[in-house]
Every structure is written in structure tokens, then in C-alpha cells.
Design a protein around this motif. Structure first.
Motif, PDB file in Angstrom:
ATOM      1  N   LYS A  64       6.130  -6.724  -9.824  1.00 14.62           N
ATOM      2  CA  LYS A  64       5.886  -8.170  -9.803  1.00 14.62           C
ATOM      3  C   LYS A  64       6.593  -8.825  -8.623  1.00 14.62           C
ATOM      4  N   GLY A  65       5.870  -9.703  -7.933  1.00 16.26           N
ATOM      5  CA  GLY A  65       6.426 -10.387  -6.783  1.00 16.26           C
ATOM      6  C   GLY A  65       6.296  -9.610  -5.486  1.00 16.26           C
ATOM      7  N   ARG A  66       5.935  -8.328  -5.577  1.00 17.64           N
ATOM      8  CA  ARG A  66       5.784  -7.515  -4.364  1.00 17.64           C
ATOM      9  C   ARG A  66       4.330  -7.062  -4.164  1.00 17.64           C
ATOM     10  N   PHE A  67       3.646  -6.773  -5.244  1.00 16.24           N
ATOM     11  CA  PHE A  67       2.269  -6.291  -5.174  1.00 16.24           C
ATOM     12  C   PHE A  67       1.322  -7.391  -5.637  1.00 16.24           C
ATOM     13  N   THR A  68       0.141  -7.410  -5.033  1.00 13.78           N
ATOM     14  CA  THR A  68      -0.900  -8.353  -5.431  1.00 13.78           C
ATOM     15  C   THR A  68      -2.225  -7.612  -5.578  1.00 13.78           C
ATOM     16  N   ILE A  69      -2.828  -7.740  -6.754  1.00 12.42           N
ATOM     17  CA  ILE A  69      -4.133  -7.139  -6.981  1.00 12.42           C
ATOM     18  C   ILE A  69      -5.201  -8.212  -6.854  1.00 12.42           C
ATOM     19  N   SER A  70      -6.327  -7.842  -6.267  1.00 11.85           N
ATOM     20  CA  SER A  70      -7.442  -8.773  -6.118  1.00 11.85           C
ATOM     21  C   SER A  70      -8.739  -7.973  -6.164  1.00 11.85           C
ATOM     22  N   ASN A  83       3.663  -5.032  -0.728  1.00 10.60           N
ATOM     23  CA  ASN A  83       4.656  -5.493   0.237  1.00 10.60           C
ATOM     24  C   ASN A  83       6.048  -5.094  -0.223  1.00 10.60           C
ATOM     25  N   SER A  84       6.989  -5.157   0.700  1.00 12.58           N
ATOM     26  CA  SER A  84       8.392  -4.819   0.386  1.00 12.58           C
ATOM     27  C   SER A  84       8.477  -3.491  -0.348  1.00 12.58           C
ATOM     28  N   LEU A  85       7.808  -2.511   0.185  1.00 11.39           N
ATOM     29  CA  LEU A  85       7.753  -1.206  -0.485  1.00 11.39           C
ATOM     30  C   LEU A  85       9.115  -0.549  -0.528  1.00 11.39           C
ATOM     31  N   LYS A  86       9.347   0.181  -1.616  1.00  8.36           N
ATOM     32  CA  LYS A  86      10.600   0.871  -1.846  1.00  8.36           C
ATOM     33  C   LYS A  86      10.333   2.368  -1.984  1.00  8.36           C
ATOM     34  N   PRO A  87      11.312   3.203  -1.729  1.00  5.20           N
ATOM     35  CA  PRO A  87      11.106   4.646  -1.911  1.00  5.20           C
ATOM     36  C   PRO A  87      10.627   4.996  -3.318  1.00  5.20           C
ATOM     37  N   GLU A  88      11.052   4.245  -4.308  1.00  2.00           N
ATOM     38  CA  GLU A  88      10.626   4.534  -5.685  1.00  2.00           C
ATOM     39  C   GLU A  88       9.167   4.174  -5.940  1.00  2.00           C
ATOM     40  N   ASP A  89       8.496   3.554  -4.982  1.00  2.36           N
ATOM     41  CA  ASP A  89       7.061   3.315  -5.097  1.00  2.36           C
ATOM     42  C   ASP A  89       6.251   4.541  -4.683  1.00  2.36           C
ATOM     43  N   THR A  90       6.917   5.549  -4.166  1.00  2.00           N
ATOM     44  CA  THR A  90       6.228   6.767  -3.760  1.00  2.00           C
ATOM     45  C   THR A  90       5.543   7.417  -4.956  1.00  2.00           C
ATOM     46  N   ALA A  91       4.235   7.641  -4.821  1.00  2.00           N
ATOM     47  CA  ALA A  91       3.452   8.198  -5.922  1.00  2.00           C
ATOM     48  C   ALA A  91       2.009   8.399  -5.456  1.00  2.00           C
ATOM     49  N   VAL A  92       1.249   9.063  -6.300  1.00  2.00           N
ATOM     50  CA  VAL A  92      -0.197   9.094  -6.118  1.00  2.00           C
ATOM     51  C   VAL A  92      -0.766   7.895  -6.882  1.00  2.00           C
ATOM     52  N   TYR A  93      -1.472   7.052  -6.173  1.00  2.00           N
ATOM     53  CA  TYR A  93      -2.049   5.844  -6.764  1.00  2.00           C
ATOM     54  C   TYR A  93      -3.524   6.099  -7.063  1.00  2.00           C
ATOM     55  N   SER A  94      -3.900   5.836  -8.301  1.00  2.00           N
ATOM     56  CA  SER A  94      -5.275   6.080  -8.724  1.00  2.00           C
ATOM     57  C   SER A  94      -5.942   4.785  -9.165  1.00  2.00           C
ATOM     58  N   CYS A  95      -7.152   4.625  -8.713  1.00  2.00           N
ATOM     59  CA  CYS A  95      -7.964   3.484  -9.112  1.00  2.00           C
ATOM     60  C   CYS A  95      -8.550   3.739 -10.496  1.00  2.00           C
ATOM     61  N   TRP A  96      -8.678   2.689 -11.266  1.00  2.00           N
ATOM     62  CA  TRP A  96      -9.157   2.791 -12.654  1.00  2.00           C
ATOM     63  C   TRP A  96     -10.158   1.683 -12.915  1.00  2.00           C
TER      64      TRP A  96
END
Length: 119
Positions: A64-70, A83-96
Motif C-alpha cells: 500500500k502506498g507504493r504499488f498502484t493497480i489499474s 514504485n519504491s521497490l524493496k528487495p523483499e518485493d523480489t518474486a515471480v509475479y503472476s496475473c490472475w
């Protein structure tokens, strides 16, 4: 058969930004709810953000406050601005996506895109 195709992942330094896109195709019916999940190595898959067809959104507290979905309903495409990405955001991101056709609920997943945030 609906296909979800993601793009936009990659490697970025901490504090940087990335924009993910996911385009749905293969159905004359619109996708009702769309969103993003992520899975880091050794962890369970977790919700990142979702957006309904009418535009209402839901976010994980961690983004919250860093990512925006549209979404662009004319293109059946959902976006995730990170935005303001952090190392802990590292992952495989999957669309649903979830589609309701009359009384039938169908769920779809993309193949996933790697996001790596270096410190």
C-alpha cells in the motif's frame, strides 16, 4: 480459452520502479476481477493487488502506498505500477483473472514474470 500474458518484469535497484502489464485474450466475455499475486522462493503465493471491473481496488498491506493497480477494460488489460521497490518485493509475479459467464465462475492465471530488486 482465456490467456493472460504478462510483460514488464526485470531487474531493478532498490528504490526503483517497474510497471507490469497483463493482457487477457481468447474470450468474447470480459474478465470481471483481475489482479496480481506473487511468490518468492520458499514462500507461499500471496495477493499483491486486485481490481474489479468497476475499478474498486484491494492491496496487500506490504505494498500500500507504493504499488498502484489499474485496468483498461477496452483492452482487457491490467497494470501494476510498482514504485519504491524493496528487495523483499523480489518474486515471480503472476496475473490472475476471474470471469463469470452466466452462473459459471472461471479462474485464470498467467505464466508469471520475474521481478528482482537488488539492494
Amino acid at each position: 480459452q482465456v490467456q493472460l500474458v504478462e510483460s514488464g518484469g526485470g531487474l531493478v535497484q532498490a528504490g526503483g520502479s517497474l510497471r507490469l502489464s497483463c493482457a487477457a485474450s481468447g474470450s468474447r466475455f470480459s474478465i470481471n476481477n483481475m489482479g496480481w499475486y506473487r511468490q518468492a522462493p520458499g514462500k507461499q503465493r500471496e495477493l499483491v493487488a486486485t481490481i474489479a471491473g468497476g475499478g474498486s481496488t484491494n492491496y496487500a498491506d506490504s505494498v500500500k502506498g507504493r504499488f498502484t493497480i489499474s485496468r483498461d477494460n477496452t483492452k482487457n488489460t491490467v497494470y501494476l505500477q510498482m514504485n519504491s521497490l524493496k528487495p523483499e518485493d523480489t518474486a515471480v509475479y503472476s496475473c490472475w483473472g476471474v470471469q463469470y459467464v452466466f452462473t459459471i465462475r472461471r479462474e485464470y492465471w498467467g505464466q508469471g514474470t520475474q521481478v528482482t530488486v537488488s539492494s
